[in-house]
Scaffold this motif. Structure first.
Motif, PDB file in Angstrom:
ATOM      1  N   GLN A 361       0.865  -1.199   0.000  1.00 50.78           N
ATOM      2  CA  GLN A 361       0.000   0.000   0.000  1.00 50.78           C
ATOM      3  C   GLN A 361       0.883   1.224   0.000  1.00 50.78           C
ATOM      4  O   GLN A 361       0.561   2.244  -0.579  1.00 50.78           O
ATOM      5  CB  GLN A 361      -0.794   0.177   1.292  1.00 50.78           C
ATOM      6  N   ALA A 362       1.968   1.119   0.761  1.00 52.75           N
ATOM      7  CA  ALA A 362       2.906   2.228   0.886  1.00 52.75           C
ATOM      8  C   ALA A 362       4.211   1.689   1.455  1.00 52.75           C
ATOM      9  O   ALA A 362       4.225   0.678   2.155  1.00 52.75           O
ATOM     10  CB  ALA A 362       2.348   3.299   1.817  1.00 52.75           C
ATOM     11  N   SER A 386       8.341  13.114   0.777  1.00 54.26           N
ATOM     12  CA  SER A 386       7.446  12.284  -0.021  1.00 54.26           C
ATOM     13  C   SER A 386       6.842  13.125  -1.127  1.00 54.26           C
ATOM     14  O   SER A 386       6.640  14.325  -0.953  1.00 54.26           O
ATOM     15  CB  SER A 386       6.321  11.708   0.850  1.00 54.26           C
ATOM     16  N   ASN A 388       4.018  12.016  -2.283  1.00 58.83           N
ATOM     17  CA  ASN A 388       2.618  11.607  -2.127  1.00 58.83           C
ATOM     18  C   ASN A 388       2.000  12.397  -0.959  1.00 58.83           C
ATOM     19  O   ASN A 388       2.324  12.173   0.211  1.00 58.83           O
ATOM     20  CB  ASN A 388       2.564  10.099  -1.858  1.00 58.83           C
ATOM     21  N   VAL A 390      -0.985  12.449   0.349  1.00 57.56           N
ATOM     22  CA  VAL A 390      -1.830  11.724   1.299  1.00 57.56           C
ATOM     23  C   VAL A 390      -0.962  10.982   2.315  1.00 57.56           C
ATOM     24  O   VAL A 390      -1.187  11.054   3.532  1.00 57.56           O
ATOM     25  CB  VAL A 390      -2.758  10.722   0.558  1.00 57.56           C
ATOM     26  N   LEU A 391       0.048  10.303   1.816  1.00 61.22           N
ATOM     27  CA  LEU A 391       0.962   9.573   2.701  1.00 61.22           C
ATOM     28  C   LEU A 391       1.715  10.531   3.626  1.00 61.22           C
ATOM     29  O   LEU A 391       1.855  10.286   4.834  1.00 61.22           O
ATOM     30  CB  LEU A 391       1.932   8.738   1.855  1.00 61.22           C
ATOM     31  N   GLU A 394      -0.580  11.621   6.374  1.00 64.42           N
ATOM     32  CA  GLU A 394      -0.822  10.586   7.392  1.00 64.42           C
ATOM     33  C   GLU A 394       0.378  10.421   8.319  1.00 64.42           C
ATOM     34  O   GLU A 394       0.217  10.181   9.519  1.00 64.42           O
ATOM     35  CB  GLU A 394      -1.172   9.256   6.728  1.00 64.42           C
ATOM     36  N   PRO A 451       3.364   4.070  -3.519  1.00 67.60           N
ATOM     37  CA  PRO A 451       3.445   5.315  -2.735  1.00 67.60           C
ATOM     38  C   PRO A 451       4.584   5.188  -1.720  1.00 67.60           C
ATOM     39  O   PRO A 451       4.706   4.153  -1.057  1.00 67.60           O
ATOM     40  CB  PRO A 451       2.091   5.375  -2.017  1.00 67.60           C
ATOM     41  N   ASP A 491      -6.556   5.405   1.331  1.00 64.46           N
ATOM     42  CA  ASP A 491      -6.103   5.118  -0.026  1.00 64.46           C
ATOM     43  C   ASP A 491      -5.036   6.146  -0.407  1.00 64.46           C
ATOM     44  O   ASP A 491      -5.328   7.331  -0.524  1.00 64.46           O
ATOM     45  CB  ASP A 491      -7.296   5.185  -0.977  1.00 64.46           C
ATOM     46  N   PHE A 492      -3.800   5.664  -0.576  1.00 61.50           N
ATOM     47  CA  PHE A 492      -2.713   6.588  -0.899  1.00 61.50           C
ATOM     48  C   PHE A 492      -2.665   6.915  -2.389  1.00 61.50           C
ATOM     49  O   PHE A 492      -1.763   7.609  -2.838  1.00 61.50           O
ATOM     50  CB  PHE A 492      -1.371   6.013  -0.457  1.00 61.50           C
TER      51      PHE A 492
END
Ligand code: BES
Ligand code: MN
Ligand code: ZN
Length: 532
Positions: A361-362, A386, A388, A390-391, A394, A451, A491-492
Motif C-alpha cells: 500500500q505504501a 514524499s 505523495n 496523502v501519505l 498521514e 506510494p 487510499d494513498f
C-alpha cells in the motif's frame, strides 16, 4: 519496564504506593476531593505560599510524617499537560530518582487522556533506563512502576498501548546503543529471529515470520549496490525480512525499510576522527523497524506489515568500494560512487526495489541518512520526504499524535538534477547544498512502483554530549501510523509509475524517459532480479 495500573484512585484511597510518589499536576488543579494522608492540605499550603505551582517542570519534594501514600512525594507541574511537557519534566525527574533502586509510583492528579498516559510511560521508560550491556558497573534503573489517576481503572487499553510502545522503544534503544562490535549485522538478524520466535511462543502461529538472507542469497537477488558497501568489511552482510500478518492476506502490506549500517566509518571517503564513535548509531533506522515489530507482536493489530533491513558495515580496506566505481543496483540502474560515505542510499535503494514484490500500500524508509538533515532540523523533528501528499499527511498526523515530530521537506526535481553522471545512470551524491533533499531524490528513483515516503532520522535517533544515547525514535511515529492505518485504512492513490502511465496515455510517450524517475518496466526473472 514493568508497569502496573492502580485499580482505583490511588490518591484518595488509603493505600501504600511505594518509596516515592510522583504527583503530576496540570494547570487548574482542583483539590476538591481530599487526597490521602492529608496530602491535599500540604499541596494547598505550598500553592498558597508560592513555593510550588503547576508550571511545567516546577517541583517540590515533600516528606510525609506517615508512610502513606509514600514516605516521599514529588509534586511535579506539567503546565497545560501537553505530552511534550509531561515527557520532558517527568523523564528528567525519574532519571534523577532512578540512581538508587526504589519503588516508584507515578500518578496524575487529574483525569488523563491516552496521549498523556503514553507520554508518562515513555518518559518513565526513558528516564528509568540505564544502559548496562557493555558496562557491568552501571547501577540504578527502574524495574517496576505503579501508575495511577482518578480514571485509572478505565485506562486498560492505554496501558496496553503504552506497554507495547515502551517495549518497542526499549528494544530499539538497546540495539542502537550497542557498539558496532556488539551489534553486528548477524546479531541484528538474530534479534529479528528472536522477535518471531517470541511471537510463536505467544501462540500467534504464522503471524510473525522472519527470514534472514546471507551473502549468497543477496548476490542471487542482484543487490549489487547493497553488496558494494559491505565489500570493505570482514563482517558479513544480512538482509532481514520480517512479516507481520494481522489481516487477511489479500490486504496489501505497509512496508518499512530501515537503514542498518552497524558502523559507518565513511569507507575510503573516511570520516574525520572526532565523534566517529557516534556512527555506531547508523543502524537507528533498522533498530526502529525491529522496535516496531516488537510492538506489533504485543499489540497484534489487524494489519499486514513488512519490515526490510539491509545491514552491513561501511569500512575501508583493500577490497572496499572506491570513488569512481560504478555498481549495478537490483533495479538495473547503475550508480557511480563519488563518495563512499554516502552509503545509506546505496543499501536502501536495493531494499526499496525488493519491496516491490509485496505490492505494498505504501513504503516508508527510515534512515540516519544525512548530517545535512541535522543542520536543517536539529534534534526536534525528523525530516519527512514524499511526493505523495496523502501519505505525507498521514505520517505527519501520526507524528503529531505521538509527539514524535517530523517536518515535511520539499522534493522539487531541481534538487535531484546534480545526481547526473557521465559514467552511470546516476551518481550517489549531488552538490554540497540541500544534501538531505538530494539524498531523498536519489532514493525516489527506486520507488516508482508504490506510494513512498522517507524519514531522515539523523538528528532524532540519538542524543549527543553528556546524555549520549539512543532515543528509541521514531518507533512512536511508526506504531501510531500503523495503528491508524489498521483502524481506518487510507487510499494513498496510485504510485508515481501508475500516474505516469496514465499520463503517457494522453501525453507524448517521451515523458517517462525524460524524468528518468521510474525504473524501466523490464520483465523480471524468477529470482526477482530484473532482466537487462
Ligand atoms: N550516516 C551518515 C549520516 C550522518 C552523519 C548521520 C552525521 C548523523 C550524523 C551518512 O552515511 C553520511 O555519511 N552521509 C554523508 C553524505 C554525504 C557524503 C553526501 C553526510 O551527511 O555527510
Ligand atoms: Mn556515511
Ligand atoms: Zn551512514
Amino acid at each position: 519496564m514493568n508497569f502496573s495500573l492502580a485499580s482505583a484512585n490511588p490518591l484518595t484511597q488509603d493505600a501504600e504506593l511505594g518509596d516515592v510518589l510522583i504527583l503530576l499536576a496540570a494547570d487548574g488543579l482542583d483539590l476538591g476531593e481530599p487526597l490521602q494522608a492529608g496530602l491535599s492540605l500540604l499541596v494547598k499550603r505550598a500553592l498558597a505560599a508560592g513555593h510550588w505551582s503547576t508550571d511545567s517542570g516546577k517541583r517540590l519534594s515533600l516528606y510525609l510524617p506517615e508512610s502513606r501514600p509514600a514516605a516521599r512525594v514529588e509534586l511535579l507541574g506539567i503546565g497545560d499537560g501537553a505530552p511534550a511537557r509531561i515527557r520532558d519534566a517527568l523523564a528528567k525527574l525519574v532519571k534523577e530518582l532512578a540512581v538508587d533502586p526504589l519503588k516508584l509510583a507515578v500518578c496524575f492528579a487529574q483525569d488523563a487522556t491516552d496521549a498523556q498516559w503514553t507520554a508518562a510511560m515513555t518518559a518513565i521508560a526513558a528516564g528509568g533506563h540505564v544502559y548496562g550491556t557493555t558496562k557491568p558497573s552501571a547501577r540504578g534503573g527502574l524495574k517496576k512502576v505503579l501508575l495511577g489517576a482518578p480514571n485509572a481503572a478505565t485506562r486498560k487499553s492505554s496501558l496496553a498501548y503504552g506497554k507495547a510502545l515502551v517495549a518497542g522503544m526499549t528494544l530499539a534503544r538497546e540495539w542502537a546503543n550497542r557498539p558496532g562490535n556488539h551489534a553486528t549485522p548477524g546479531m541484528l538478524g538474530d534479534v529479528a529471529r528472536h522477535i518471531a520466535a517470541q511471537a510463536r511462543k505467544d501462540g500467534g502461529h504464522g503471524q510473525l515470520e522472519c527470514e534472514v538472507l546471507e551473502q549468497k542469497q543477496i548476490e542471487k537477488l542482484g543487490m549489487g549496490s547493497f553488496l558494494s558497501v559491505a565489500k570493505g568489511s570482514d563482517e558479513a552482510p544480512r538482509f532481514i525480512v520480517l512479516r507481520y500478518e494481522g489481516a487477511d492476506d489479500s490486504q496489501r502490506p505497509l512496508v518499512f525499510v530501515g537503514k542498518g549500517i552497524t558502523f559507518d566509518s565513511g569507507g575510503i571517503s573516511l570520516k574525520p576522527g572526532a565523534g566517529m564513535d557516534e556512527m555506531k548509531f547508523d543502524m537507528g533506522g533498522a533498530a526502529s523497524v525491529l522496535g516496531l515489530f516488537e510492538s506489533l507482536r504485543l499489540l497484534r493489530p489487524k494489519i499486514n506489515v513488512v519490515g526490510l533491513i539491509p545491514t552491513c558495515e561501511n569500512m575501508p580496506s583493500g577490497r572496499a568500494l572506491k570513488p569512481g566505481d560504478v555498481v549495478q543496483s537490483m533495479s538495473g540502474q547503475t550508480i557511480e560512487i563519488l563518495n563512499t560515505d554516502a552509503e545509506g542510499r546505496l543499501i536502501l535503494c536495493d531494499a526499496l526495489t525488493y519491496a516491490e514484490r509485496f505490492q505494498p500500500q505504501a513504503v516508508v524508509d527510515i534512515a540516519t541518512l544525512t548530517g545535512n538533515c541535522v543542520l536543517a532540523l536539529g534534534h526536534l523533528r525528523s525530516g519527512l520526504f514524499s511526493t505523495n501528499d496523502v501519505l505525507a499527511h498521514e505520517l505527519q498526523r501520526a507524528a503529531d499524535e505521538s509527539s514524535d515530530l517530523c517536518w515535511r521537506m520539499p522534493m522539487d526535481d531541481v534538487y535531484g538534477k546534480d545526481l547526473k553522471s557521465n559514467f552511470a545512470d546516476m551518481a550517489n551524491v549531488a552538490g554540497r547544498l540541500a544534501g538531505a533533499i538530494s539524498a531523498a531524490k536519489f532514493l525516489e528513483r527506486f520507488t516508482g512502483r508504490y506510494p513512498w515516503a522517507h524519514l531522515d532520522i539523523a538528528g532524532t535517533a540519538w542524543d549527543e554530549g553528556a546524555a549520549k544515547g539512543a532515543t528509541g525514535r521514531p518507533v512512536p511515529l511508526l506504531l501510531q501510523f500503523a495503528l491508524n492505518m489498521a483502524e481506518q485504512p487510507v487510499d494513498f492513490g496510485p504510485s508515481v509509475a501508475q500516474q505516469q502511465s496514465q499520463a503517457d496515455k494522453v501525453a507524448a510517450p517521451s515523458r517517462t524517459a525524460k524524468t528518468g524517475k521510474v525504473a524501466k518496466a523490464a520483465p523480471r526473472s524468477k529470482s526477482g532480479k530484473r532482466a537487462g
